[in-house]
Every structure is written in C-alpha cells, then in structure tokens.
Motif scaffolding. Structure first.
Motif, PDB file in Angstrom:
ATOM      1  N   SER A   1     -57.599-102.727  24.456  1.00  0.00           N
ATOM      2  CA  SER A   1     -57.558-103.720  25.536  1.00  0.00           C
ATOM      3  C   SER A   1     -57.930-103.109  26.885  1.00  0.00           C
ATOM      4  O   SER A   1     -58.378-103.815  27.794  1.00  0.00           O
ATOM      5  CB  SER A   1     -56.171-104.359  25.623  1.00  0.00           C
ATOM      6  N   GLU A   2     -57.748-101.788  27.026  1.00  0.00           N
ATOM      7  CA  GLU A   2     -58.063-101.127  28.290  1.00  0.00           C
ATOM      8  C   GLU A   2     -59.545-100.786  28.432  1.00  0.00           C
ATOM      9  O   GLU A   2     -60.000-100.444  29.532  1.00  0.00           O
ATOM     10  CB  GLU A   2     -57.237 -99.846  28.415  1.00  0.00           C
ATOM     11  N   LEU A   3     -60.294-100.872  27.346  1.00  0.00           N
ATOM     12  CA  LEU A   3     -61.710-100.511  27.375  1.00  0.00           C
ATOM     13  C   LEU A   3     -62.561-101.635  27.956  1.00  0.00           C
ATOM     14  O   LEU A   3     -62.253-102.821  27.792  1.00  0.00           O
ATOM     15  CB  LEU A   3     -62.201-100.192  25.960  1.00  0.00           C
ATOM     16  N   LEU A   4     -63.646-101.256  28.614  1.00  0.00           N
ATOM     17  CA  LEU A   4     -64.615-102.240  29.073  1.00  0.00           C
ATOM     18  C   LEU A   4     -65.338-102.846  27.863  1.00  0.00           C
ATOM     19  O   LEU A   4     -65.503-102.181  26.832  1.00  0.00           O
ATOM     20  CB  LEU A   4     -65.638-101.580  29.994  1.00  0.00           C
ATOM     21  N   PRO A   5     -65.785-104.096  27.971  1.00  0.00           N
ATOM     22  CA  PRO A   5     -66.482-104.736  26.842  1.00  0.00           C
ATOM     23  C   PRO A   5     -67.656-103.912  26.320  1.00  0.00           C
ATOM     24  O   PRO A   5     -67.854-103.807  25.106  1.00  0.00           O
ATOM     25  CB  PRO A   5     -66.943-106.075  27.433  1.00  0.00           C
ATOM     26  N   VAL A   6     -68.421-103.295  27.218  1.00  0.00           N
ATOM     27  CA  VAL A   6     -69.573-102.515  26.759  1.00  0.00           C
ATOM     28  C   VAL A   6     -69.118-101.262  26.022  1.00  0.00           C
ATOM     29  O   VAL A   6     -69.758-100.831  25.047  1.00  0.00           O
ATOM     30  CB  VAL A   6     -70.501-102.155  27.944  1.00  0.00           C
ATOM     31  N   ASP A   7     -67.990-100.667  26.447  1.00  0.00           N
ATOM     32  CA  ASP A   7     -67.462 -99.497  25.751  1.00  0.00           C
ATOM     33  C   ASP A   7     -67.005 -99.883  24.345  1.00  0.00           C
ATOM     34  O   ASP A   7     -67.196 -99.131  23.379  1.00  0.00           O
ATOM     35  CB  ASP A   7     -66.291 -98.899  26.525  1.00  0.00           C
ATOM     36  N   ARG A   8     -66.416-101.072  24.220  1.00  0.00           N
ATOM     37  CA  ARG A   8     -65.954-101.532  22.905  1.00  0.00           C
ATOM     38  C   ARG A   8     -67.130-101.723  21.956  1.00  0.00           C
ATOM     39  O   ARG A   8     -67.076-101.302  20.795  1.00  0.00           O
ATOM     40  CB  ARG A   8     -65.199-102.862  23.049  1.00  0.00           C
ATOM     41  N   ILE A   9     -68.192-102.341  22.445  1.00  0.00           N
ATOM     42  CA  ILE A   9     -69.318-102.629  21.554  1.00  0.00           C
ATOM     43  C   ILE A   9     -70.004-101.337  21.134  1.00  0.00           C
ATOM     44  O   ILE A   9     -70.505-101.213  19.998  1.00  0.00           O
ATOM     45  CB  ILE A   9     -70.321-103.603  22.212  1.00  0.00           C
ATOM     46  N   ILE A  10     -70.003-100.326  22.012  1.00  0.00           N
ATOM     47  CA  ILE A  10     -70.556 -99.017  21.654  1.00  0.00           C
ATOM     48  C   ILE A  10     -69.724 -98.390  20.537  1.00  0.00           C
ATOM     49  O   ILE A  10     -70.255 -97.858  19.546  1.00  0.00           O
ATOM     50  CB  ILE A  10     -70.607 -98.083  22.872  1.00  0.00           C
ATOM     51  N   LEU A  11     -68.398 -98.451  20.669  1.00  0.00           N
ATOM     52  CA  LEU A  11     -67.522 -97.909  19.630  1.00  0.00           C
ATOM     53  C   LEU A  11     -67.697 -98.652  18.315  1.00  0.00           C
ATOM     54  O   LEU A  11     -67.725 -98.045  17.237  1.00  0.00           O
ATOM     55  CB  LEU A  11     -66.055 -97.983  20.079  1.00  0.00           C
ATOM     56  N   GLN A  12     -67.814 -99.961  18.385  1.00  0.00           N
ATOM     57  CA  GLN A  12     -68.026-100.749  17.167  1.00  0.00           C
ATOM     58  C   GLN A  12     -69.334-100.357  16.486  1.00  0.00           C
ATOM     59  O   GLN A  12     -69.395-100.249  15.258  1.00  0.00           O
ATOM     60  CB  GLN A  12     -68.035-102.238  17.517  1.00  0.00           C
ATOM     61  N   ALA A  13     -70.378-100.158  17.287  1.00  0.00           N
ATOM     62  CA  ALA A  13     -71.673 -99.782  16.725  1.00  0.00           C
ATOM     63  C   ALA A  13     -71.616 -98.411  16.062  1.00  0.00           C
ATOM     64  O   ALA A  13     -72.153 -98.208  14.967  1.00  0.00           O
ATOM     65  CB  ALA A  13     -72.736 -99.801  17.826  1.00  0.00           C
ATOM     66  N   ILE A  14     -70.938 -97.460  16.699  1.00  0.00           N
ATOM     67  CA  ILE A  14     -70.832 -96.114  16.124  1.00  0.00           C
ATOM     68  C   ILE A  14     -69.969 -96.136  14.872  1.00  0.00           C
ATOM     69  O   ILE A  14     -70.272 -95.459  13.878  1.00  0.00           O
ATOM     70  CB  ILE A  14     -70.280 -95.133  17.179  1.00  0.00           C
TER      71      ILE A  14
ATOM     72  N   PHE B   1     -66.696 -90.189  26.249  1.00  0.00           N
ATOM     73  CA  PHE B   1     -66.521 -88.738  26.147  1.00  0.00           C
ATOM     74  C   PHE B   1     -65.342 -88.297  27.009  1.00  0.00           C
ATOM     75  O   PHE B   1     -64.507 -87.509  26.583  1.00  0.00           O
ATOM     76  CB  PHE B   1     -67.780 -87.996  26.620  1.00  0.00           C
ATOM     77  N   GLU B   2     -65.312 -88.811  28.240  1.00  0.00           N
ATOM     78  CA  GLU B   2     -64.269 -88.422  29.188  1.00  0.00           C
ATOM     79  C   GLU B   2     -62.883 -88.789  28.662  1.00  0.00           C
ATOM     80  O   GLU B   2     -61.923 -88.029  28.828  1.00  0.00           O
ATOM     81  CB  GLU B   2     -64.521 -89.102  30.538  1.00  0.00           C
ATOM     82  N   LYS B   3     -62.777 -89.941  28.007  1.00  0.00           N
ATOM     83  CA  LYS B   3     -61.491 -90.384  27.457  1.00  0.00           C
ATOM     84  C   LYS B   3     -61.208 -89.777  26.087  1.00  0.00           C
ATOM     85  O   LYS B   3     -60.196 -90.082  25.469  1.00  0.00           O
ATOM     86  CB  LYS B   3     -61.475 -91.917  27.357  1.00  0.00           C
ATOM     87  N   GLN B   4     -62.134 -88.942  25.623  1.00  0.00           N
ATOM     88  CA  GLN B   4     -61.979 -88.221  24.359  1.00  0.00           C
ATOM     89  C   GLN B   4     -61.893 -89.151  23.152  1.00  0.00           C
ATOM     90  O   GLN B   4     -61.228 -88.862  22.168  1.00  0.00           O
ATOM     91  CB  GLN B   4     -60.754 -87.304  24.416  1.00  0.00           C
ATOM     92  N   HIS B   5     -62.606 -90.268  23.240  1.00  0.00           N
ATOM     93  CA  HIS B   5     -62.741 -91.139  22.078  1.00  0.00           C
ATOM     94  C   HIS B   5     -63.914 -90.690  21.207  1.00  0.00           C
ATOM     95  O   HIS B   5     -63.885 -90.869  19.987  1.00  0.00           O
ATOM     96  CB  HIS B   5     -62.958 -92.593  22.515  1.00  0.00           C
ATOM     97  N   LEU B   6     -64.946 -90.123  21.839  1.00  0.00           N
ATOM     98  CA  LEU B   6     -66.151 -89.714  21.124  1.00  0.00           C
ATOM     99  C   LEU B   6     -66.523 -88.276  21.463  1.00  0.00           C
ATOM    100  O   LEU B   6     -66.153 -87.752  22.517  1.00  0.00           O
ATOM    101  CB  LEU B   6     -67.333 -90.613  21.507  1.00  0.00           C
TER     102      LEU B   6
END
Length: 377
Positions: free
Chosen positions: A293-306, A344-349
């Motif tokens: 919920s804290e992620l921006l919509p574009v960050d979410r879609i990038i994570l979903q794609a990966i 990267f900064e948030k250490q998700h990827l």
C-alpha cells in the motif's frame, strides 16, 4: 545435547566459524562481507557460532544490528560499542544467560536482545553524536584484546543518510586494522556489492564480498531429529518429508522453523497444512500488505512485471503495456528507471545483469504472484 523438556534447536556450524577465524589468524584479510537473503540464518550464525568461537579464542566480540538502530545509526553504533566494552560480562557469559532462559515454543529469535545491540546505556541528552563517536574510539583504543566487530545488516551504511558515518568508520577502522577484525553481513546483495565495489563509496575495496554459505539438508536432518524426540511416534517426520518441506519453503531456515512449530502444535493436520500456515504467518508478520500500500502505482506494476518474469522493461512495447495497466498511453523510459531506483533503495529488488532483476525477498515475490498477479500480458 537436547532433552524432551529442553530441546536444542540450534544447528551448530563450528567448521564455518573456524574457517573465518583462521583467515584472520593467517592475516589473509582483516574483514569479510557476507550476503544472503533475509531469514537465511546469518544473524544466528554470528551470535551462536562465530561470536562464541571467537570469544573462546580471546577476541572481544562486539555485535551491532544496524537495522535495529536505523533511525539514528551513528548513535546506535557508538552506544552499542561503548556499552559492550564497558560490560564486565564476556560475550560467552551473555550468550549463556540468554540460552538459559526457558523458551515456550520452538521459535528461535536470532535477534535476541543482548548488550551489544541494545540501548541499555543511556547518555545525557546534551551529548552530541560526535562526542559519542570520539568516546567509542577511545574505548576501543583502551581495550587490550583484539576485537571482532560483527556488523549485521551492513547495507544500512550505504544509504545517503549514513554517508558521514560510513566515512568515519572507514577512517577509524583503517588505522586499527591490527586491532579490529570485521565481519559485515547484509541481506541486500546489490547494495552490499555497491558499498564495497563503487569508487565513490567510503568502504570501496575494503572487504571482499562473498555469499554466506547457506544451510542445507544437514540442518533439516538435525531439526527433524529434535522434532521427533518431542513428537508422539505416530507423528514422526521422515528426513525426506523434512527436505521436501524445506524445498517448498525455498530452503529458508526461518520458515522451516515455523513449519515445524505448526506441525508440532497440530501434527494431525499433516505437513501440507503446516507449510501453508507457516507461509501465511510469514506474509502477515512481514507486513506485505502495508509494504504494498505504501508503494507508488508505477512501482507496483514494475514489481508485478518482474514477478511475472517479464523482460525488457525499458522496451517501448513493454512500456506501452505497463502504461495501459495504469490508464496511461505509455510509461516514459525515465519513469521506469526512477521506479527501479526506488525499489533498489528500498531493497525490494537487486540487479543481476543488465535488464535482469530479482527480488531481494523471494517470499514477497510469491506473495505478489498470489495476491497481485500481473493481468494477462
């Protein structure tokens, strides 16, 4: 030795501890940087294998978990070191005090509060962080023993907010290489490698970066043996059942312990139920819903794609598709790059290769696939 009333859940790794200590004794290096994903047993190894082994060899062992003091890292580091050096109990004695406490369940909290990483020492409010750091180096110089400094979650030092601290630590450690040996551990391979490989980083070229040796089937067999010592014979687990569960849990020691906890409580529900419950609790405890919920919509879609193994994120066709999911005509290339930088900064990827990315936490990836899968491409 474990008994039914006092099981020994710790899988000892004396050979690995001895390997690192011998490398210091041979003066091959005075520092190492080890990386592995979260929940893979790094902290437990530092506290229950490497630290005690070093203490027996005469080291003064200091453990610092930077994640626990990330809101004020400089003060946390200085306070932890000073508190440890002023504590009259040795590392082994403090470990024994912790180990002697009765544990109601099999949960093994590797981040057990101990003197090194706590804030029991309180300093006057008017003492500046700079004074604390000066006091820290003075305490270190007064110590007669060789020091083994264990810095857990070391990637915290790579954040922009901690640049001055990293530079100060590097400078102080540089002139004390004969006195202080350092083990850095981190859960972000990408950040840890950058920290020691980029020339603009304070710790550039200061320690070799290598993977932390992961626990394998020997760990599983130990845990199964301890579990069967507690269980009714009708519900004993085989080594093969344990190995299959370990593999389903992506060979993650912390999750395997949760699986055993679930099975010990409700063995009549079977292994599959215990695996499912262990995963469900992990998803809840890690707060993946809140992270999402804290992620921006574009960050979410990038994570979903990966998570969906989509390649070529910067290609025009992919950016058009991603834009459609967001109600846009197309996502600009710099928007994709900015989203990746934030992740990267948030250490998700982390970046494995040019245009190839992977999740730092495999279970976050699995949760996204389960709860927020990318719509059909």
């Amino acid at each position: 030795m474990h008994t039914k009333s006092n099981p020994d859940w710790h899988f000892q790794r004396p050979e690995l501890a001895d390997y690192y200590l011998k490398s210091f004794a041979l003066k091959l290096s005075n520092s190492r940087a080890l990386f592995a994903r979260r929940r893979m047993g790094k902290t437990e190894f530092l506290l229950q294998d490497l630290g005690p082994a070093a203490a027996k060899q005469g080291y003064r062992v200091i453990y610092i978990n930077l994640w626990e003091c990330r809101d004020n890292t400089s003060e946390g580091v200085a306070s932890s070191v000073i508190n440890s050096l002023q504590n009259s109990d040795g590392f082994l004695e403090r470990i024994k005090k912790i180990s002697s406490k009765k544990i109601g369940t099999i949960k093994l909290n590797a981040k057990t509060p101990m003197a090194e990483g706590s804030f029991e020492t309180r300093f006057e409010a008017d003492k500046s962080t700079a004074n604390l750091m000066t006091n820290m180096w003075q305490q270190i110089d007064q110590c007669q023993d060789t020091i083994l400094l264990l810095i857990d979650e070391a990637q915290i030092l790579a954040s922009a907010n901690n640049g001055d601290l990293a530079a100060a630590l590097r400078a102080g450690l540089d002139v004390r290489k004969q006195k202080i040996h350092v083990i850095f551990t981190g859960s972000s391979e990408h950040t840890l490698r950058d920290m020691f490989a980029k020339s603009n980083q304070p710790f550039y070229n200061w320690a070799p970066v290598e993977p932390f040796p992961l626990l394998d089937n020997l760990f599983v067999q130990h845990m199964i043996a301890v579990s069967n010592h507690i269980l009714d014979r009708n519900y004993h687990l085989t080594d093969q059942q344990g190995i299959e569960a370990f593999n389903q849990l992506k060979q993650t020691p912390e999750l395997f312990r949760r699986f055993l906890e679930e099975y010990l409580i409700r063995p009549f529900h079977g292994c599959l139920s215990a695996i499912e419950n262990a995963l469900a609790k992990t998803y809840t405890d890690q707060g993946f819903d809140s992270l999402w919920s804290e992620l921006l919509p574009v960050d979410r879609i990038i994570l979903q794609a990966i998570a969906a193994k989509q390649e070529g994120l910067s290609s025009k066709n992919t950016r058009i598709k991603l834009g459609q999911y967001l109600g846009l005509a197309e996502i600009a290339n710099h928007t994709v790059n900015n989203a990746l930088a934030r992740l990267f900064e948030k250490q998700h990827l982390s970046r494995e290769d040019r245009g190839v990315y992977r999740f730092e936490d495999d279970h976050f990836e699995e949760w996204i696939k389960l709860e927020h899968p990318l719509p059909t491409w």
